[in-house]
Enzyme design. Structure first.
Site, PDB file in Angstrom:
ATOM      1  N   GLY A 198      61.418  78.203  81.530  1.00  0.00           N
ATOM      2  CA  GLY A 198      60.016  78.185  81.304  1.00  0.00           C
ATOM      3  C   GLY A 198      59.234  77.973  82.616  1.00  0.00           C
ATOM      4  N   SER A 199      58.488  78.880  83.191  1.00  0.00           N
ATOM      5  CA  SER A 199      57.789  78.525  84.217  1.00  0.00           C
ATOM      6  C   SER A 199      57.032  79.934  84.463  1.00  0.00           C
ATOM      7  CB  SER A 199      59.125  78.582  85.500  1.00  0.00           C
ATOM      8  OG  SER A 199      59.848  79.741  85.389  1.00  0.00           O
ATOM      9  N   ARG A 200      56.497  80.064  86.191  1.00  0.00           N
ATOM     10  CA  ARG A 200      55.543  80.988  86.594  1.00  0.00           C
ATOM     11  C   ARG A 200      55.780  81.381  87.968  1.00  0.00           C
ATOM     12  NH1 ARG A 200      49.410  78.999  86.760  1.00  0.00           N
ATOM     13  NH2 ARG A 200      48.870  79.501  88.804  1.00  0.00           N
TER      14      ARG A 200
ATOM     15  N   MET B 262      56.237  83.093  82.656  1.00  0.00           N
ATOM     16  CA  MET B 262      57.614  83.325  81.894  1.00  0.00           C
ATOM     17  C   MET B 262      57.669  82.163  80.552  1.00  0.00           C
ATOM     18  SD  MET B 262      60.113  84.003  84.927  1.00  0.00           S
ATOM     19  CE  MET B 262      59.436  82.703  86.039  1.00  0.00           C
TER      20      MET B 262
END
Length: 230
Positions: free
Chosen positions: A187-189, A99
């Site tokens: 912001g990440s995953r 993301m």
């Protein structure tokens, strides 16, 4: 759908204080210099947009595994689920959805079931698109027990900008496919570990919609899909 609904989305409650902070700073910036004020206004709008929480239509047919996050499939590879969940130590297919700061960051359950374990582990803040982010970064892991006895792990991973993982559920919670369970700020995953023998129905580079895009099908004997970029 009204034209207004295309651009104005509901905001998750987690975002209210951040938008309020951005807005307050914007007022001060306008007093200092109008140009800075307009920059602040743009950032305030972005902050609201980041915390948007749109309605999603989740497919409910038995066996479907949906994406837990908006974003792009960045990795598909065999990997062992996080040790802190106490799952199998055998490699499973891991599908990673990255993301960026413009994606919706509300996370949704990939399957229905009972959350049997949640484990938080502090760590680094490497770029979440990197493979080693799964091992080195701050993460929050969930194990979901499905009705047929199989398990799925879904892992929230902090990224380069992210500094806060939020989880709304607790062990023992019964969750529905597509139900909101958490978010990650800025912001990440998300990693999903599929049950043994279940191939993914997505490809690297494919755009995902949380709670809607079918990631895999427990009832299908279709082989893993291949794709073409063009």
């Amino acid at each position: 759908m009204k034209m207004r609904d295309t651009f104005i989305k509901p905001m998750h409650p987690e975002g209210r204080r951040f938008v309020a902070i951005f807005a307050a700073i914007t007022v001060v910036l306008f007093l200092v210099w109008e140009v800075l004020g307009w920059v602040g206004l743009g950032l305030t709008i972005w902050c609201y947009y980041f915390f948007r929480d749109p309605q999603r239509t989740t497919p409910t047919r038995a066996g479907l595994i949906v994406s837990p996050a908006d974003g792009v499939v960045s990795l598909i590879e065999p990997a062992v689920p996080p040790a802190e969940l106490g799952m199998s130590d055998q490699p499973l297919t891991r599908v990673s959805v990255f993301m960026n700061v413009f994606n919706c960051h509300v996370n949704r359950a990939p399957v229905a079931g009972r959350i049997s374990a949640i484990a938080y582990r502090p760590g680094k803040f490497l770029n979440a698109s990197l493979d080693k982010a799964s091992e080195d970064n701050e993460r929050n892991s969930l194990c979901i027990d499905m009705e047929d006895g199989r398990q799925i792990a879904v892992v929230q991973i902090a990224g380069l900008v992210a500094r806060r993982i939020v989880c709304f559920v607790t062990p023992g919670t019964e969750i529905l496919t597509g139900q909101r369970f958490g978010l990650i700020r800025f912001g990440s995953r998300l990693d999903v570990y599929l049950p043994d023998g279940v191939p993914p129905m997505v490809n690297i580079g494919q755009t995902m919609v949380a709670g809607e895009t079918v990631l895999a099908d427990l009832l299908s004997d279709e082989p893993a899909r291949v794709g073409r970029t063009g």
